[in-house]
Design a protein around this motif. Structure first.
Motif, short mmCIF file in Angstrom:
data_model
loop_
_atom_site.label_atom_id
_atom_site.label_comp_id
_atom_site.label_asym_id
_atom_site.label_seq_id
_atom_site.Cartn_x
_atom_site.Cartn_y
_atom_site.Cartn_z
N ILE A 89 -41.91 29.57 -0.68
CA ILE A 89 -41.00 28.99 -1.65
C ILE A 89 -39.72 28.50 -0.97
O ILE A 89 -39.13 27.52 -1.39
N ARG A 90 -39.33 29.14 0.10
CA ARG A 90 -38.12 28.74 0.83
C ARG A 90 -38.16 27.28 1.27
O ARG A 90 -37.13 26.63 1.37
N ASP A 91 -39.36 26.78 1.57
CA ASP A 91 -39.51 25.41 2.05
C ASP A 91 -39.89 24.42 0.95
O ASP A 91 -40.13 23.26 1.23
N MET A 92 -39.95 24.89 -0.29
CA MET A 92 -40.37 24.03 -1.40
C MET A 92 -39.18 23.53 -2.19
O MET A 92 -38.14 24.18 -2.25
N HIS A 93 -39.39 22.41 -2.84
CA HIS A 93 -38.41 21.90 -3.80
C HIS A 93 -38.63 22.56 -5.15
O HIS A 93 -37.68 22.83 -5.88
N GLY A 94 -39.89 22.82 -5.50
CA GLY A 94 -40.19 23.42 -6.78
C GLY A 94 -41.59 24.01 -6.83
O GLY A 94 -42.46 23.66 -6.03
N LEU A 95 -41.79 24.92 -7.77
CA LEU A 95 -43.07 25.57 -7.97
C LEU A 95 -43.28 25.75 -9.46
O LEU A 95 -42.46 26.37 -10.14
N ARG A 96 -44.37 25.20 -9.98
CA ARG A 96 -44.73 25.33 -11.39
C ARG A 96 -45.84 26.37 -11.46
O ARG A 96 -46.89 26.21 -10.85
N ILE A 97 -45.62 27.44 -12.22
CA ILE A 97 -46.55 28.57 -12.27
C ILE A 97 -47.14 28.70 -13.67
O ILE A 97 -46.42 28.67 -14.66
N THR A 98 -48.45 28.87 -13.71
CA THR A 98 -49.15 29.22 -14.94
C THR A 98 -49.98 30.45 -14.63
O THR A 98 -50.69 30.48 -13.63
N THR A 99 -49.86 31.47 -15.45
CA THR A 99 -50.62 32.70 -15.24
C THR A 99 -51.43 33.05 -16.47
O THR A 99 -51.14 32.57 -17.58
N GLY A 100 -52.41 33.89 -16.29
CA GLY A 100 -53.24 34.33 -17.39
C GLY A 100 -53.98 35.61 -17.03
O GLY A 100 -53.99 36.05 -15.89
N VAL A 101 -54.60 36.19 -18.04
CA VAL A 101 -55.38 37.40 -17.89
C VAL A 101 -56.83 37.04 -18.22
O VAL A 101 -57.08 36.32 -19.19
N PRO A 102 -57.79 37.53 -17.42
CA PRO A 102 -59.19 37.22 -17.71
C PRO A 102 -59.58 37.69 -19.12
O PRO A 102 -59.14 38.75 -19.58
N ARG A 103 -60.39 36.92 -19.78
CA ARG A 103 -60.88 37.28 -21.11
C ARG A 103 -61.98 38.31 -21.02
O ARG A 103 -62.67 38.41 -20.01
N GLY A 104 -62.15 39.03 -22.11
CA GLY A 104 -63.30 39.91 -22.24
C GLY A 104 -63.11 41.34 -21.77
O GLY A 104 -64.02 42.12 -21.82
#
Length: 106
Positions: A89-104
């Motif tokens: 991340i130190r070398d990035m301009h931005g980071l878009r994160i999407t997270t989730g939990v497995p179903r079932g």
């Protein structure tokens, strides 16, 4: 062969709409590195990454679906991803994160 974000169109509709999945079949070195780091941190997770900076590695979007996120608020999930990628991340301009939990489960 579909590559990135297959089956997660509900999380990343802009990527799915523009047809990125079908157009590209190779990962960039940055994408490979991010996927590798996240898979080592979350071994059973579904992990996907895309360089959205035109290939220069300045901005990425990532999707992580992990059992480790179960019971955690979204903010905590994102902090876990940020912690795993803190050096990159130190070398990035931005980071878009999407997270989730497995179903079932649970």
């Amino acid at each position: 062969m579909l590559r990135l974000f297959r089956g997660v169109k509900q999380y990343l509709p802009a990527i799915a709409r523009r047809g990125y999945c079908e157009a590209n079949t190779e990962f960039t070195e940055g994408e490979k590195k991010i996927i590798s780091i996240l898979k080592s941190k979350f071994p059973s997770a579904k992990v996907e990454a895309q360089d959205i900076s035109g290939g220069c590695g300045a901005m990425y979007t990532v999707f992580v679906e992990a059992e480790e996120f179960r019971g955690q608020r979204t903010l905590k999930q994102h902090r876990m991803v940020n912690e795993a990628l803190k050096e990159e991340i130190r070398d990035m301009h931005g980071l878009r994160i999407t997270t989730g939990v497995p179903r079932g489960k649970g």
